[in-house]
Design a protein around this motif. Structure first.
Motif, short mmCIF file in Angstrom:
data_model
loop_
_atom_site.label_atom_id
_atom_site.label_comp_id
_atom_site.label_asym_id
_atom_site.label_seq_id
_atom_site.Cartn_x
_atom_site.Cartn_y
_atom_site.Cartn_z
N ILE A 276 0.80 -0.76 -0.02
CA ILE A 276 0.68 0.02 0.23
C ILE A 276 1.20 1.29 -0.24
CG2 ILE A 276 -1.28 1.37 1.27
CD1 ILE A 276 -3.20 -1.46 1.70
N PRO A 277 1.69 1.13 1.09
CA PRO A 277 2.26 2.80 0.94
C PRO A 277 3.36 3.24 -0.19
CG PRO A 277 2.79 1.61 2.43
CD PRO A 277 2.30 0.27 1.86
N TYR B 208 0.83 4.03 -3.19
CA TYR B 208 0.10 5.64 -2.87
C TYR B 208 1.31 6.16 -3.19
CZ TYR B 208 -4.20 4.68 -1.43
OH TYR B 208 -6.03 4.84 -1.14
N ALA C 226 1.07 6.09 -7.19
CA ALA C 226 0.06 6.85 -7.31
C ALA C 226 0.01 8.60 -6.95
CB ALA C 226 -1.12 6.51 -7.15
N ASN C 227 0.71 9.26 -6.49
CA ASN C 227 0.66 10.67 -6.46
C ASN C 227 1.07 10.72 -7.60
OD1 ASN C 227 -0.15 10.46 -3.60
ND2 ASN C 227 1.70 10.46 -2.16
#
Lengths: 274, 274
Positions: A142-143, A146, A149-150
């Motif tokens: 997950i980290p 993200y 994706a950021n």
């Protein structure tokens, strides 16, 4: 209220960095600062040059009435080499060796500065491609997902091991884990992923690729399209890799539990072309 | 190679935004650009002023031989009001209503731009405090926890429901969930959190506060100190709140399943003082 050039450059830099892959019309800046479009154009020229020289990214100018500028993250090769080299050194520290030859990774994945660097690197390889969503599996991916994706300015889709009430209706699939050959289940909320999306799969660790392969099967359930695979660490010495093309930053070659030695090298980041 | 002021301002802005809460010596910039310290000081003065005026953050100058500058995120009140207002509108869309009155939140938590805004807001309230780690519980709290930790420049500690082999030795506790009053378990890897750390607890959703309370109990196991609690959404109409002081962005007052109406208002962000 009028802005001096120096103030505009600072504020525009901050704005562009926070809005990657987003078309910003020149009029947005012109109105924000009460400046002529020609001044804004000059400002952007300076920012573009500096971003490229300093390895921050690329500023693309889209001409015409519907035009503007778009910022893409693009880590320079020099910076990328430095980050990957540092990752290899951290990964090889023997005190992360756990019973059974597993590796403790929480210190790496729990460090937001490292995760951001990893995200910028992985995103650099896909920034100019048509990616509409980043998919990962809970929890450790997950980290990184993200952070990628950021930079790509797309939503994150999280596949889970179990269904939860707050996910609404879900699609569930069975897949075979690569190393243990066991049947496992993964679940994705129906509303999380739009049909036909072009999806980049991101994960922290890939061994044989069973989990990634499971996610590819999940994409099919949503008529979605695989646009790429990016992992932080890939494990070498795999009898049969289930996944062909992927991008990796670090390659784990060997874990010697007796000698307490972890052998790593750089992944395929610099040879990866698509 | 010498840099013009405009180039320095752009590169320094990018660098400071990427390195929040980190003391950067003036000599770092002076050497990077081949400039006199006095020029760097002037540059930083301009950046400081612009950051404050544009609601980006605060640039603190630390004088002396061991001095330098430190960037703290500080969202302006105007910007904060706009973000929270937008969050309330998004939260109140009736199509997120799930059977049983649960709310689908993946579209909000899966949107990196929203998550970054939320992270900046929550971090603004704690940026000047002594926070050494951000703690959350898997899975939905993770993105927000990282967005906060990015801005605070501290590690993220993820509490899990179950123990995994890659976590190494773990500490496990039982706690009572606030709403269902059931006994549940949470697990934290021993090496994830240093003894005595000052910890900010972050989560996506707080009802009675059972999970947050569980995390507070976990802190005790590590002799760690609670430095604050920050949540995206708090639920009103709770018989007995288990947690006293916390920061929230949005307050969920009522979910009317029959009328398909979700009532929300702003949380305690603007009245929160510590």
């Amino acid at each position: 209220m009028k802005f001096r050039r120096s103030e505009r450059l600072i504020d525009m830099t901050a704005y562009l960095l926070e809005h990657p892959r987003q078309l910003v019309p020149l009029t947005y800046f012109a109105e924000k600062y009460g400046s002529a479009k020609s001044s804004i154009s000059e400002d952007l020229g300076i920012i573009k040059e500096t971003f490229e020289q300093r390895g921050i990214g690329i500023l693309q100018t889209v001409p015409g009435a519907a035009g503007g500028v778009k910022f893409y993250v693009q880590v320079s090769e020099k910076k990328a080499r430095a980050v990957i080299e540092e990752l290899c050194i951290i990964m090889a520290t023997p005190d992360r060796l756990l019973p059974g030859g597993y590796l403790f990774m929480n210190d790496i994945i729990g460090n937001p500065a490292i995760v951001q660097e990893v995200g910028r690197l992985l995103a650099s390889a896909f920034a100019r491609k048509n990616i509409e969503a980043v998919m990962t599996v809970a929890t450790k991916g997950i980290p990184i997902a993200y952070a990628v994706a950021n930079q790509l300015n797309v939503p994150v889709v999280i596949v889970r091991r179990d269904s939860k009430v707050t996910e609404g209706s879900t699609v569930s699939i069975n897949y075979v884990s690569g190393s243990s050959k066991r049947i496992q289940t993964m679940v994705l909320s129906k509303r999380s992923l739009a049909e036909g999306s072009k999806v980049l799969i991101v994960d922290d660790f890939m061994k044989a690729g069973g989990t990634v392969n499971g996610m590819i099967n999940m994409l099919e359930e949503f008529n979605a399209e695989l646009a790429g695979i990016a992992v932080l660490v890939e494990s070498e010495n795999i009898e049969e890799r289930l996944v062909d093309e992927y991008l990796s930053l670090v390659r784990l070659s060997d874990v010697d539990v007796k000698e307490r030695k972890i052998t790593v090298s750089e992944g395929n980041y610099f040879s990866y072309k698509e």
